[in-house]
Structure formats: structure tokens, C-alpha cells
Enzyme design. Structure first.
Site, short mmCIF file in Angstrom:
data_model
loop_
_atom_site.label_atom_id
_atom_site.label_comp_id
_atom_site.label_asym_id
_atom_site.label_seq_id
_atom_site.Cartn_x
_atom_site.Cartn_y
_atom_site.Cartn_z
N TYR A 93 0.86 -1.53 0.11
CA TYR A 93 -0.06 -0.48 -0.29
C TYR A 93 0.91 1.44 -0.24
O TYR A 93 1.72 0.96 0.22
CB TYR A 93 -1.11 -0.23 1.42
CG TYR A 93 -2.28 0.96 1.03
CD1 TYR A 93 -2.90 0.42 0.47
CD2 TYR A 93 -2.26 1.66 1.80
CE1 TYR A 93 -4.12 1.55 -0.18
CE2 TYR A 93 -3.65 2.46 1.85
CZ TYR A 93 -4.53 2.27 0.80
OH TYR A 93 -5.60 3.56 0.09
N ASN A 166 -15.93 3.08 1.56
CA ASN A 166 -16.35 3.75 0.70
C ASN A 166 -17.16 4.36 0.08
O ASN A 166 -17.05 5.34 -0.84
CB ASN A 166 -17.01 1.84 0.88
CG ASN A 166 -15.96 0.89 -0.06
OD1 ASN A 166 -15.55 -0.51 0.28
ND2 ASN A 166 -14.49 1.52 -0.20
N GLY A 194 -17.54 -1.95 -2.78
CA GLY A 194 -17.83 -1.64 -1.63
C GLY A 194 -18.46 0.69 -2.33
O GLY A 194 -19.74 0.50 -1.96
N VAL A 195 -17.29 0.75 -3.11
CA VAL A 195 -17.61 2.07 -3.86
C VAL A 195 -18.70 2.17 -4.75
O VAL A 195 -19.36 2.58 -4.61
CB VAL A 195 -16.47 1.90 -4.66
CG1 VAL A 195 -16.67 3.72 -5.07
CG2 VAL A 195 -14.96 2.88 -3.06
N GLY A 285 -8.85 2.99 -8.33
CA GLY A 285 -8.44 1.30 -8.16
C GLY A 285 -8.23 0.41 -9.32
O GLY A 285 -8.21 1.23 -9.82
N GLY A 286 -7.88 -0.52 -8.67
CA GLY A 286 -6.70 -1.38 -10.24
C GLY A 286 -6.90 -2.44 -10.11
O GLY A 286 -5.76 -3.50 -9.46
N MET A 287 -8.38 -3.52 -9.51
CA MET A 287 -8.18 -4.28 -9.98
C MET A 287 -7.48 -5.27 -10.66
O MET A 287 -7.10 -6.81 -9.32
CB MET A 287 -10.04 -5.75 -8.65
CG MET A 287 -10.35 -4.71 -7.30
SD MET A 287 -11.94 -5.05 -7.34
CE MET A 287 -13.21 -4.81 -8.84
N LYS A 369 -18.85 -7.85 1.82
CA LYS A 369 -18.11 -7.14 2.59
C LYS A 369 -17.47 -8.36 4.05
O LYS A 369 -18.50 -8.01 4.54
CB LYS A 369 -18.06 -6.15 2.73
CG LYS A 369 -16.84 -5.50 3.71
CD LYS A 369 -16.64 -3.62 3.84
CE LYS A 369 -17.08 -2.66 2.31
NZ LYS A 369 -15.66 -3.29 2.12
#
Length: 374
Positions: A93, A166, A194-195, A285-287, A369
Site C-alpha cells: 500500500y 467506500n 463497496g464503492v 482502484g486497479g483490481m 464485505k
């Protein structure tokens, strides 16, 4: 007597005639016992090195000291397991706490004691962290008054526990990049995250349509129905982004002003293609762990804007003046009370069964979640 006075906040005391020293001393003793708690122990999920969460996280007993003048003792009630928590434990992170560290960046707790200099909080208040890194995966903690913000204590527990990351991310992205009005359209991938679920609900409350992209899966229909039940206008598979059907879709709604990307890779590129001229794509994000590729034509002929957003940085930028953060939290709490914003689908996991939550959070196609219940 002088040593005892140093250990607590000094209070202005008036000794009226006739008061003997024994009465004064008794009052002082009561003041000391009220203002400073004894050192105690709580349960905490800590890690001494970076690695896979289920392997490096351990349940330990941790001492916490007395409550200082500007501090509060908080009993943690519930704390979710977020992707950022996992990344922090893995050491990938953007910000990393000193080791050993307590996991968890989000959660809700109840104030059980306040220092004598605390003015904004009282016992019984619910609070959430203002910033990442406080370590919420524990049963109790002493925090600075300035490190937490209060919530109404009549909110649903899971909604309060999952409010700080989120929904705040969704709220800011809908507010800060395009001037969205009722009738406008937003397109997003990772709509089941969640977002994504927060975007759907906040947008619906504002009269904004959402086109929600999710990966194909065996339970696609059930997930689509669930997202529509919370306000999604349309739910489509990722493959549909590359099909002519999209032209038909835009005959019934305007092209989106805003695209929200939590995946990266080809999914982000396809979102970008469907933006209206001058629109914005915001990546949070970049899942897929793949870079975002931007077509030259989108930049030249559509003048799209490509931005990034990290809610932790936004919060830190606002730390000098808490009014914007306070206003956002109040708006989100109001939506919750109006039943226009609910927690995402959650799995409640007992705190001491944390391995279940950590393992579940690492699984692909996760639509729920995991929340640790203390």
C-alpha cells in the site's frame, strides 16, 4: 499532594470557609479516579512483518495506557476487512505503519471515557477514524480526540462500520469531478464493490442514472437484481461494453459525463470510449492489476479528462479545516437515516474467528464485505 495534581488536569477549585482539608482531599481523589483510567489490556490483530494476512496476523493481548487530557477511550464495535487493509499487511500500500502494527483502517467504536480536556465528544458517542492507519482490528483503543469524528449512535451498526472509506470515496467522486445534475449519467465498473454500491445509492438519491458494469459469473442475474434493488439504473456485463448494443442503450439515456474505474486494464479503456465529449474518467482502484490504456482519439477528438482519486489523501488535505469532512459525514448519515444508503452486503465474522474473514477477503468475485464484530 503536588505529585497527584500533576497526573490530572488542574481544575479551578474554590474552598469556601469551613471546608476542612479532608473534604478537599476527598474531592481531589474523586477527580483523579474520574480523569485518568488505569492501564488495561485489549485483544488486537497485529503483524510483525509483511506478508499474506492469514499467515502474518496474530491475535495478541495489547496494553493501552491511561486516557490523556485530549484523548478518548474507545470500545471498538465492528471493523471491516477492506482491500486497502490487505494491501497494507502485504506491504504494497502507499502508506505503511511502523511494525509491529495493528490491522484495520476503518470501523466504528463507542466512546467509554474522555480526557478532561476533550470538548467535542462524550461517553456513549459513536466515532469513526478520520484517517487511515489507526488500527481498528482490536477490542479497545485510546485515540486522540482529533483522530476520530462522531456519528449518531442510532445508525445501523454495519452502515456505521463501513461508512468511512467506500461511501466517502463514492461521495467525493460524484461531487468533485463533474457538475452532475438530475438526469445525468455515470458509468462505472466494479459496480458490485463497496464503492460501486455506494455510488449507485448516492447517485439514485440525487436523480443521477448509473450504468453498472460487472464481470460475468454464474450468479450474474441475482447480483444484477440486487444492484437494481438498491437503485442501479442498468447493469451490464463487461463484454457488453465492446458490443453494438451500447449504441442502442444511449438512445434511451445520455452518454455519461463521468466514468468511475476501479478495475483498470481493458475495462477502463472501454469505459473511456463511452464518455461524452469533455467527460472525466476517475480511477480509484486497479483490481485487474493492469495499466490504464488511453486511446489517442479519446484525448484529441473527445477531450476527455483522466484523473485519479485516493480518499486518504483527500482527508489529509482537509485536515487543517474539518468542515468539508464533517459536512460529508453529516450528508451520508442523513442518507442512511432516510434509508437511501445502506451498508454493502456484509458477512459478520466474530473477532476471534478473524482467519475466516481474512481468507474470504482474498477470494475472487467477492460481492460481500467481511466485517469483524467485537
Amino acid at each position: 499532594m503536588w505529585l497527584r495534581l500533576q497526573s490530572v488536569c488542574l481544575r479551578k477549585l474554590t474552598v469556601r470557609p469551613g471546608y476542612v482539608s479532608g473534604v478537599f482531599d476527598a474531592r481531589l481523589r474523586r477527580s483523579v479516579s474520574h480523569s485518568a483510567s488505569r492501564a488495561a489490556t485489549c485483544k488486537a490483530l497485529q503483524y510483525n512483518k509483511h506478508g499474506e494476512p492469514a499467515q502474518v496476523i496474530h491475535l495478541v493481548d495489547v496494553d493501552y495506557g491511561p486516557v490523556g487530557a485530549k484523548e478518548v477511550l474507545v470500545k471498538i464495535l465492528a471493523a471491516p476487512v477492506n482491500p486497502s487493509d490487505v494491501n497494507m499487511i502485504q506491504g504494497t500500500y502507499a502508506i505503511l505503519p511502523d511494525l509491529p502494527a495493528t490491522g484495520g483502517n476503518e470501523g466504528v467504536g463507542e466512546v467509554s471515557e474522555v480526557g478532561c480536556g476533550v470538548t467535542s465528544l462524550k461517553p456513549g458517542d459513536w466515532v469513526i477514524p478520520k484517517d487511515a492507519g489507526l488500527g481498528t482490528w482490536r477490542t479497545a483503543a485510546v485515540f486522540s480526540e482529533d483522530d476520530v469524528v462522531s456519528l449518531p449512535n442510532d445508525l445501523p451498526l454495519l452502515a456505521a462500520a463501513t461508512l468511512g472509506v467506500n461511501p466517502c470515496t463514492a461521495y467525493r467522486m460524484l461531487a468533485d469531478f463533474e457538475d452532475l445534475k438530475p438526469g445525468d449519467t455515470v458509468i462505472q465498473n466494479a459496480a458490485n464493490s463497496g464503492v460501486g454500491q455506494a455510488v449507485i445509492q448516492i447517485a439514485a438519491a440525487r436523480g443521477i442514472s448509473t450504468i453498472n458494469v460487472i464481470r460475468d459469473r454464474p450468479e450474474f442475474t441475482q447480483l444484477s437484481d440486487r444492484l437494481k434493488a438498491i437503485g442501479a439504473t442498468r447493469v451490464i456485463k463487461e463484454e457488453a461494453l465492446r458490443k453494438p448494443d451500447m449504441k442502442e442503450l444511449f438512445k434511451t439515456c445520455p452518454r455519461p459525463k463521468l466514468a468511475l474505474n476501479g478495475v483498470g486494464g481493458k475495462s477502463a479503456t472501454e469505459l473511456l470510449r463511452h464518455l461524452q465529449v469533455g467527460g472525466s474518467m476517475v480511477t480509484y482502484g486497479g483490481m485487474a492489476k493492469q495499466p490504464v490504456t488511453i486511446p489517442v482519439s479519446a484525448l484529441i477528438f473527445k477531450d476527455v479528462k483522466v484523473r485519479g482519486f485516493w480518499v486518504t489523501q483527500w482527508k489529509r488535505n482537509q485536515s487543517h479545516d474539518g468542515r468539508a469532512f464533517r459536512s460529508m459525514i453529516d450528508d451520508l448519515c442523513s442518507l442512511i437515516k432516510q434509508k437511501k444508503l445502506a451498508a454493502p452486503a456484509c458477512n459478520e465474522v466474530h473477532f476471534e474467528e478473524y482467519i475466516k474473514a481474512l481468507n474470504a477477503a482474498m477470494q475472487p468475485f467477492t460481492s460481500s464485505k467481511n466485517v469483524l464484530i467485537m
